[in-house]
Design an enzyme around this catalytic site. Sequence first.
Site, mmCIF file in Angstrom:
data_model
loop_
_atom_site.group_PDB
_atom_site.id
_atom_site.type_symbol
_atom_site.label_atom_id
_atom_site.label_comp_id
_atom_site.label_asym_id
_atom_site.label_seq_id
_atom_site.Cartn_x
_atom_site.Cartn_y
_atom_site.Cartn_z
ATOM 1 N N LYS A 11 0.816 -1.209 0.000
ATOM 2 C CA LYS A 11 0.000 0.000 0.000
ATOM 3 C C LYS A 11 0.863 1.279 0.000
ATOM 4 O O LYS A 11 2.074 1.216 0.256
ATOM 5 C CB LYS A 11 -0.920 -0.030 1.230
ATOM 6 N N TYR A 51 -12.566 -2.062 -3.562
ATOM 7 C CA TYR A 51 -13.004 -2.210 -2.172
ATOM 8 C C TYR A 51 -14.525 -2.125 -2.041
ATOM 9 O O TYR A 51 -15.028 -1.830 -0.945
ATOM 10 C CB TYR A 51 -12.347 -1.147 -1.291
ATOM 11 N N ASN A 114 -1.996 0.315 6.835
ATOM 12 C CA ASN A 114 -1.476 -0.956 7.346
ATOM 13 C C ASN A 114 -0.650 -1.768 6.347
ATOM 14 O O ASN A 114 -0.636 -2.987 6.385
ATOM 15 C CB ASN A 114 -2.618 -1.776 7.959
ATOM 16 N N HIS A 117 -2.218 -5.351 1.490
ATOM 17 C CA HIS A 117 -3.507 -6.015 1.293
ATOM 18 C C HIS A 117 -3.232 -7.452 0.887
ATOM 19 O O HIS A 117 -2.251 -7.717 0.188
ATOM 20 C CB HIS A 117 -4.301 -5.327 0.167
ATOM 21 N N GLU A 128 -9.816 -10.838 -7.381
ATOM 22 C CA GLU A 128 -8.856 -9.744 -7.209
ATOM 23 C C GLU A 128 -7.682 -9.863 -8.183
ATOM 24 O O GLU A 128 -7.188 -8.855 -8.689
ATOM 25 C CB GLU A 128 -8.352 -9.707 -5.758
#
Length: 143
Positions: A11, A51, A114, A117, A128
């Site tokens: 990320k 998302y 965080n 993913h 995905e």
Amino acid sequence: MAIEQTLSIIKPDAVGQNQIGNIIEYFERDGLSVVAAKMLHLTQEQAVKFYEIHQQRPFFKDLVTFMTSGPVLVMVLEGEDAIAKNRKIMGATDPAKAEKGTIRGDFATSIDQNAVHGSDSKETAKVEIAFFFKPFEITKRVQ
Ligand code: ADP
Ligand code: MG
């Protein structure tokens, strides 16, 4: 157990902190191999679509803003039990609960920023991976 493929995203927080190499090391050390990779700066539209399952959650808008705030590295990881193994290597969603030695335990700063993913099931891994990669963009490792 079987050889699986799963989607991983490094990320914007971790990319911005120049941690790409260090994070990939966690995957490779535990037997996952990168079989596809691309660097992208997600558009608002891409982040919303990716998302969409979280659309009703209170953090959705912040999540989209964060995921479009800088470049990401999107990868397909392959290996024995890759989907569960990747989740284990990543650690808990909230870095305050993630164990040391996991990617989130070692690199993430907050529950929204965080670091990584990872797909959470066989079904989401398939969807995905197809979201980001055409079949010809996913390589076959020789060994
Ligand atoms: P995971 O990424 O571990 O699969 P989820 O699918 O539940 O976690 O959530 C997707 C992403 O949304 C998380 O990685 C995190 O960036 C963000 N997120 C989840 N829960 C929260 C929360 N309570 N507050 C802020 N952001 C959150
Ligand atoms: Mg998830």
